[in-house]
Design a protein around this motif. Structure first.
Motif, short mmCIF file in Angstrom:
data_model
loop_
_atom_site.label_atom_id
_atom_site.label_comp_id
_atom_site.label_asym_id
_atom_site.label_seq_id
_atom_site.Cartn_x
_atom_site.Cartn_y
_atom_site.Cartn_z
N GLY A 51 0.79 -1.24 0.00
CA GLY A 51 0.00 0.00 0.00
C GLY A 51 0.81 1.28 0.00
N GLY A 52 2.11 1.17 -0.21
CA GLY A 52 2.96 2.36 -0.14
C GLY A 52 2.82 3.27 -1.35
N VAL A 53 2.88 4.56 -1.09
CA VAL A 53 2.67 5.59 -2.11
C VAL A 53 3.73 6.66 -1.88
N ARG A 54 4.66 6.83 -2.82
CA ARG A 54 5.78 7.75 -2.56
C ARG A 54 6.16 8.55 -3.80
N HIS A 55 6.75 9.73 -3.52
CA HIS A 55 7.31 10.53 -4.61
C HIS A 55 8.77 10.19 -4.84
N GLN A 56 9.36 9.46 -3.91
CA GLN A 56 10.83 9.30 -3.91
C GLN A 56 11.29 8.19 -4.85
N PHE A 57 11.48 8.57 -6.11
CA PHE A 57 12.09 7.67 -7.11
C PHE A 57 13.32 8.37 -7.67
N PHE A 104 20.98 9.38 -3.50
CA PHE A 104 19.72 9.93 -2.98
C PHE A 104 19.77 11.45 -2.89
N ARG A 105 20.95 12.02 -2.61
CA ARG A 105 21.06 13.49 -2.63
C ARG A 105 20.71 14.01 -4.03
N ALA A 106 21.26 13.35 -5.04
CA ALA A 106 20.97 13.78 -6.42
C ALA A 106 19.49 13.59 -6.72
N THR A 113 13.19 19.84 -7.83
CA THR A 113 12.96 20.67 -9.03
C THR A 113 11.59 20.37 -9.64
N LEU A 114 11.08 19.16 -9.38
CA LEU A 114 9.74 18.81 -9.89
C LEU A 114 8.64 19.24 -8.91
N GLY A 115 9.05 19.86 -7.80
CA GLY A 115 8.06 20.41 -6.86
C GLY A 115 7.74 19.51 -5.68
N VAL A 116 8.55 18.46 -5.48
CA VAL A 116 8.27 17.54 -4.36
C VAL A 116 8.89 18.10 -3.08
N ASN A 117 8.13 17.98 -1.99
CA ASN A 117 8.57 18.44 -0.68
C ASN A 117 9.36 17.31 -0.01
N VAL A 118 10.66 17.28 -0.21
CA VAL A 118 11.47 16.16 0.28
C VAL A 118 12.80 16.70 0.78
N ASP A 119 13.36 16.06 1.82
CA ASP A 119 14.59 16.57 2.42
C ASP A 119 15.56 15.45 2.75
N VAL A 120 16.82 15.83 2.88
CA VAL A 120 17.83 14.92 3.43
C VAL A 120 17.93 15.22 4.93
N LEU A 121 17.92 14.16 5.74
CA LEU A 121 17.93 14.34 7.20
C LEU A 121 19.17 13.70 7.82
N ALA A 140 22.70 8.96 6.62
CA ALA A 140 21.71 10.01 6.35
C ALA A 140 20.39 9.33 6.04
N ALA A 141 19.34 10.16 5.98
CA ALA A 141 18.02 9.64 5.60
C ALA A 141 17.38 10.65 4.66
N THR A 142 16.40 10.20 3.90
CA THR A 142 15.59 11.15 3.15
C THR A 142 14.15 10.99 3.62
N PHE A 143 13.40 12.09 3.59
CA PHE A 143 12.03 12.04 4.10
C PHE A 143 11.13 12.94 3.27
N CYS A 144 9.98 12.41 2.88
CA CYS A 144 8.96 13.21 2.19
C CYS A 144 7.65 13.03 2.96
N PRO A 145 7.17 14.12 3.61
CA PRO A 145 5.96 14.01 4.43
C PRO A 145 4.69 13.77 3.60
N ASP A 146 4.76 14.00 2.30
CA ASP A 146 3.57 13.84 1.46
C ASP A 146 3.41 12.42 0.93
N ASP A 147 4.33 11.52 1.25
CA ASP A 147 4.18 10.11 0.89
C ASP A 147 3.27 9.44 1.92
#
Ligand code: FAD
Length: 393
Positions: A51-57, A104-106, A113-121, A140-147
């Motif tokens: 059921g996972g839904v993510r912007h992080q590709f 993942f940084r890249a 640039t595509l408008g996703v709210n995502v960060d490196v933590l 490090a970690a990456t996190f997107c609260p909209d996933d």
């Protein structure tokens, strides 16, 4: 009695087939039959996913599919009336090698640039977002609260209901056994319930897309790969949010993925859902649960979520990823006139099914889908393709 002629026949009633049916209907194409061989829709890969839904590709084309699909999942209740139980508590990737951090940084820069709210933590931020997490060795970690997490069954049933209401015929318990080709184009579909004359066939057969392609003489390089899911609860009969377990697992439904091992987990109601890819698994259609794999998963799992030391697995299931050589899907036409493919989503198709179905419906209806289809085109397999998407879990 099933229709004996149709403008379009869809093979497969998972999230892809039903999304395509719904979007065809929205474009006024309703002389359509969807044929599903199982007694129920969505009972193959669609019914076995996390059921996972993510912007992080890592591939921009996949991020674009996510942006459109997640917006459609958000609107689903208003547009179709179905409930998807969509929880937006984010997706977090844990990265433990310098190479992953750089990749993942890249990817994060591209996603932004595509408008996703995502960060490196930093690892300490990861622990704050997911209480109970152990981050030894994490750089490090990456996190997107909209996933988030949504319900694949609700999506499949919602699309099917709306398609049916618009006049599309959905038949279950009927198998497609042949595809007739006349000259250089599709002419009909043979099924266990008779023949349907048609000039357009959509291969939405998920892990079986290769065999449906072969019925039409078209090579569709999709291979089935078994993946397990385990459900766990505390051994003492209590729940994760009561003492002594409270604070040892996240209360939210955040999805945490340990990228290097592919171990992942999220809350599933009162329980925990977790899984991990098996490195030595080879292609095949076996979906029996390989219980001897569980200790390997647990060995990794307790290093990241020690609460699992006090847990028991109540049940488990296995399903099939539908892998392509470059881990990118096929969406669009083939060399055979009238034969279209929507398959090969390589383990993340549920979340891309709204956009993928919309795009294919546009192509079949002769409309401009409004985006570059080259990353998805079937013709790319004429060349040697390289692994493209790195975010396969
Ligand atoms: C364990 C696991 C976890 C996953 N987790 C996620 C996740 O978190 N997020 C995500 O987005 N994706 C996830 N996925 C991937 C996702 O489930 C698939 O990408 C998606 O369900 C593919 O949908 P589909 O409609 O193409 O295939 P399916 O759901 O398999 O549908 C294909 C249908 O075609 C039918 N069919 C086949 N042959 C014939 C025939 N000859 N005649 C008639 N019908 C036929 C089958 O019966 C089947 O119902 C996961 C998958 C697994 C296995």
């Amino acid at each position: 009695m099933m229709r004996s002629t149709a403008d379009v026949v869809i093979v497969g009633g998972g999230c892809m087939g039903t999304s395509t049916a719904y979007h065809l209907a929205r474009r006024g194409l309703t002389d359509v039959v969807l044929v599903e061989r199982e007694p129920q829709l969505g009972s193959a890969s669609t019914g076995r996913n996390a059921g996972g839904v993510r912007h992080q590709f890592t591939e921009p084309a996949n991020v674009r599919l996510s942006i459109e699909s997640i917006a459609a999942i958000e609107r689903f209740r208003d547009e179709l009336g179905g409930e998807l139980d969509f929880h937006r508590d984010g997706y977090m990737f844990l990265l433990s090698t310098q190479a992953s951090v750089e990749a993942f940084r890249a990817a994060v820069a591209m996603q932004r640039t595509l408008g996703v709210n995502v960060d490196v933590l930093a690892p300490s931020d990861a622990c704050r977002l997911a209480p109970g997490l152990e981050v030894a060795g994490v750089l490090a970690a990456t996190f997107c609260p909209d996933d988030g997490i949504a319900d694949p069954g609700g999506l499949t049933q919602g699309y099917a209901r709306s398609a049916r209401e618009a006049g599309i015929e959905i038949v279950r318990g009927v198998e497609v056994t042949g595809i007739d080709v006349a000259g250089d184009r599709v002419a009909g579909v043979q099924t266990t319930d008779g023949r349907i004359e048609t000039r357009a066939v959509i291969n939405a057969a998920g892990p079986w897309a290769r065999s449906i392609g072969r019925l039409a003489g078209v090579e569709v390089p999709v291979d089935p790969l078994r993946r397990h899911i385990f459900i766990a609860q505390p051994t003492d009969g209590r729940t994760w949010d009561t003492p002594p377990h409270a604070g040892r697992v996240p209360l939210s439904r955040i999805m945490v993925i340990d990228f290097e091992t592919s171990f992942y987990f999220h809350r599933e109601g009162a329980r925990l859902l977790f899984g991990m890819g098996e490195a030595n698994e080879s292609f095949g259609f076996d979906t029996s649960v390989k219980w001897e794999f569980l200790p390997d998963v647990i060995d990794v799992a307790v290093t990241r979520l020690p609460a699992l030391l006090d847990a028991e697995v109540s049940h488990a299931w296995a399903g099939l990823y539908e892998m392509t050589p470059d881990a990118m899907p096929v969406i669009g036409p083939t060399d055979l006139e009238g034969f279209f493919v929507i398959a090969g989503f390589s383990g993340h198709g549920f979340q891309h099914s709204p956009a993928a179905g919309r795009i294919l419906a546009d192509v079949v209806a002769g409309r401009d889908p409004g985006l570059d289809l080259s990353p998805f085109e079937h013709a790319r397999f004429r060349r040697a393709v390289r692994a493209a998407e790195r975010g396969v879990v």
